[in-house]
Design a protein around this motif. Sequence first.
Motif, mmCIF file in Angstrom:
data_model
loop_
_atom_site.group_PDB
_atom_site.id
_atom_site.type_symbol
_atom_site.label_atom_id
_atom_site.label_comp_id
_atom_site.label_asym_id
_atom_site.label_seq_id
_atom_site.Cartn_x
_atom_site.Cartn_y
_atom_site.Cartn_z
ATOM 1 N N ILE A 1 21.518 -0.343 -7.063
ATOM 2 C CA ILE A 1 20.882 -1.197 -6.054
ATOM 3 C C ILE A 1 19.368 -0.967 -6.017
ATOM 4 C CG2 ILE A 1 22.944 -1.349 -4.605
ATOM 5 C CD1 ILE A 1 21.642 0.752 -2.751
ATOM 6 N N VAL A 2 18.868 -0.188 -6.969
ATOM 7 C CA VAL A 2 17.433 0.111 -7.021
ATOM 8 C C VAL A 2 16.723 -0.801 -8.014
ATOM 9 C CG1 VAL A 2 15.702 1.909 -7.397
ATOM 10 C CG2 VAL A 2 17.916 2.501 -6.397
ATOM 11 N N ASN B 1 0.832 -1.203 0.000
ATOM 12 C CA ASN B 1 0.000 0.000 0.000
ATOM 13 C C ASN B 1 0.870 1.258 0.000
ATOM 14 O OD1 ASN B 1 -2.727 0.993 0.031
ATOM 15 N ND2 ASN B 1 -2.371 1.683 2.118
ATOM 16 N N ASN B 2 1.948 1.236 0.778
ATOM 17 C CA ASN B 2 2.869 2.377 0.812
ATOM 18 C C ASN B 2 3.591 2.563 -0.512
ATOM 19 O OD1 ASN B 2 2.272 3.065 3.467
ATOM 20 N ND2 ASN B 2 3.891 1.773 4.322
ATOM 21 N N LEU B 3 3.920 1.465 -1.185
ATOM 22 C CA LEU B 3 4.624 1.547 -2.463
ATOM 23 C C LEU B 3 3.763 2.184 -3.548
ATOM 24 C CD1 LEU B 3 6.561 -1.839 -2.785
ATOM 25 C CD2 LEU B 3 7.560 0.438 -2.677
ATOM 26 N N VAL B 4 2.509 1.804 -3.610
ATOM 27 C CA VAL B 4 1.668 2.252 -4.723
ATOM 28 C C VAL B 4 0.891 3.529 -4.412
ATOM 29 C CG1 VAL B 4 1.449 -0.115 -5.536
ATOM 30 C CG2 VAL B 4 -0.359 0.861 -4.101
ATOM 31 N N PRO C 1 13.720 -8.164 3.297
ATOM 32 C CA PRO C 1 14.412 -9.093 2.390
ATOM 33 C C PRO C 1 13.477 -9.564 1.284
ATOM 34 C CG PRO C 1 13.896 -10.150 4.491
ATOM 35 C CD PRO C 1 13.590 -8.705 4.667
ATOM 36 N N ALA C 2 14.047 -9.807 0.123
ATOM 37 C CA ALA C 2 13.246 -10.210 -1.032
ATOM 38 C C ALA C 2 12.443 -11.470 -0.730
ATOM 39 C CB ALA C 2 14.150 -10.422 -2.236
ATOM 40 N N PHE C 3 13.079 -12.443 -0.102
ATOM 41 C CA PHE C 3 12.363 -13.669 0.276
ATOM 42 C C PHE C 3 12.107 -13.668 1.778
ATOM 43 C CE2 PHE C 3 12.100 -18.039 1.764
ATOM 44 C CZ PHE C 3 11.130 -18.549 0.916
ATOM 45 N N PRO C 4 10.868 -13.858 2.185
ATOM 46 C CA PRO C 4 9.696 -14.267 1.397
ATOM 47 C C PRO C 4 8.740 -13.115 1.099
ATOM 48 C CG PRO C 4 9.243 -14.638 3.706
ATOM 49 C CD PRO C 4 10.620 -13.980 3.642
ATOM 50 N N PHE C 5 9.201 -11.870 1.275
ATOM 51 C CA PHE C 5 8.274 -10.738 1.232
ATOM 52 C C PHE C 5 7.910 -10.259 -0.173
ATOM 53 C CE2 PHE C 5 10.182 -10.583 5.446
ATOM 54 C CZ PHE C 5 9.066 -10.391 6.243
ATOM 55 N N ALA C 6 8.876 -10.214 -1.105
ATOM 56 C CA ALA C 6 8.641 -9.588 -2.407
ATOM 57 C C ALA C 6 7.454 -10.175 -3.176
ATOM 58 C CB ALA C 6 9.909 -9.643 -3.248
ATOM 59 N N THR D 1 12.786 -7.092 -11.893
ATOM 60 C CA THR D 1 13.526 -6.294 -10.909
ATOM 61 C C THR D 1 12.826 -6.210 -9.563
ATOM 62 O OG1 THR D 1 14.828 -4.249 -10.780
ATOM 63 C CG2 THR D 1 12.508 -4.018 -11.366
ATOM 64 N N ILE D 2 11.741 -6.958 -9.387
ATOM 65 C CA ILE D 2 10.900 -6.781 -8.216
ATOM 66 C C ILE D 2 11.626 -7.105 -6.908
ATOM 67 C CG2 ILE D 2 9.800 -9.061 -8.055
ATOM 68 C CD1 ILE D 2 7.117 -7.371 -7.868
ATOM 69 N N ASP D 3 12.466 -8.128 -6.914
ATOM 70 C CA ASP D 3 13.192 -8.476 -5.686
ATOM 71 C C ASP D 3 14.113 -7.341 -5.249
ATOM 72 O OD1 ASP D 3 11.940 -10.886 -5.697
ATOM 73 O OD2 ASP D 3 13.698 -12.084 -6.196
ATOM 74 N N VAL D 4 14.862 -6.786 -6.212
ATOM 75 C CA VAL D 4 15.798 -5.702 -5.907
ATOM 76 C C VAL D 4 15.039 -4.459 -5.443
ATOM 77 C CG1 VAL D 4 17.600 -4.193 -6.840
ATOM 78 C CG2 VAL D 4 17.466 -6.580 -7.568
ATOM 79 N N SER D 5 14.002 -4.102 -6.160
ATOM 80 C CA SER D 5 13.269 -2.874 -5.855
ATOM 81 C C SER D 5 12.522 -2.949 -4.535
ATOM 82 C CB SER D 5 12.294 -2.559 -6.995
ATOM 83 O OG SER D 5 12.985 -2.288 -8.187
ATOM 84 N N VAL D 6 11.884 -4.080 -4.269
ATOM 85 C CA VAL D 6 11.154 -4.229 -3.007
ATOM 86 C C VAL D 6 12.108 -4.136 -1.832
ATOM 87 C CG1 VAL D 6 9.946 -5.920 -1.568
ATOM 88 C CG2 VAL D 6 9.141 -5.460 -3.875
ATOM 89 N N GLU D 7 13.255 -4.769 -1.953
ATOM 90 C CA GLU D 7 14.239 -4.720 -0.869
ATOM 91 C C GLU D 7 14.731 -3.294 -0.649
ATOM 92 O OE1 GLU D 7 18.387 -7.019 0.317
ATOM 93 O OE2 GLU D 7 16.873 -8.024 -0.902
ATOM 94 N N TYR D 8 14.948 -2.563 -1.749
ATOM 95 C CA TYR D 8 15.451 -1.197 -1.633
ATOM 96 C C TYR D 8 14.410 -0.267 -1.023
ATOM 97 C CZ TYR D 8 17.140 3.439 -2.912
ATOM 98 O OH TYR D 8 17.544 4.751 -2.864
ATOM 99 N N PHE D 9 13.178 -0.329 -1.512
ATOM 100 C CA PHE D 9 12.164 0.631 -1.097
ATOM 101 C C PHE D 9 11.479 0.288 0.228
ATOM 102 C CE2 PHE D 9 12.279 1.722 -5.675
ATOM 103 C CZ PHE D 9 12.506 3.086 -5.547
#
Length: 296
Positions: free
Chosen positions: A244-245, A29-32, A198-203, A186-194
């Motif tokens: 790293i984005v 929700n914060n991302l979008v 951690p990408a797993f298991p959250f992304a 790029t979703i793993d990298v971007s989610v972790e950055y923003f």
Amino acid sequence: MWKWLKYTLVVLLVVLISGFLWVTYDQANNLVHHPLEKRAVSDKTPEQLGLDVQEVEVKNPDGMRLYGYYGASQNGAAVMLQHGFKADRAEMLEEAKILQDAGYGVLITTVRAHDKNDGERISFGVREMDDLQTWYNFLLAQDEVTGRIGILGNSMGAAMALEYASRNPGIAAVVSVSGFSSLQDTIDVSVEYFTGLPAFPFAPTIAAWAEWILDMKVEQVDATKAAAKLCDTPVFVLQGGADIVVSVASGEWIYKAACGEKEFWYEEDIAHVKFDRDLPEEFAKRITAFFGQHLL
């Protein structure tokens, strides 16, 4: 005793799953969402760079007000400049100055839910295509723009620039600076950055929530598919190895997908959209040469 332990484990599992779902939903929700009151608009101004532009306002088909900067063309050609995710017009001032000094008309565009514009939801280019079309129409209405029009984008703005050019044959050349190849790639990298998670298991779960909130699919945002349609439109792709984005491989994937005339500039030590800051003279030389070849 066993029943009590079993009940406790079930309750604990429910709490953990509920907590995980809440955290991922909140992050999605914060991302979008990017409400006006949470936007940190830069205090950097065109005047500080000696850039001769005026603020302009347009309305997209949804009735949202969008604000940008426009500087008249001296050579007939013009370039649209699009900022990245949760950025604003100030991000593109240096690029605009370079192009204005070379005689081009410059239009620093913005999209919904950014800068001081209307709107709160970011769809990573899906609905923002209407915003870019509105800005393109604005350029066509300027009497001094008699020649070709190019577009340069940073990050998400680069992905949007490629997608928009694939839909509009009136765009004569595209520059992609640190663009993501696709949201999926790029979703793993971007989610972790923003988000800091951690990408797993959250992304994957954050992405699923974002799809649900926006009523769209991650697969709809794919700059490589757009680049593959640009067989008659030259593309210049810039990618830094210290990014790293977005995925560092993004630039190469976009470049390989492009089916027309293309250039690729990779620098191992350049971070996300930092070409203009870290290599200003070479950046200016290459950008003006590319647009000079294809717009003039």
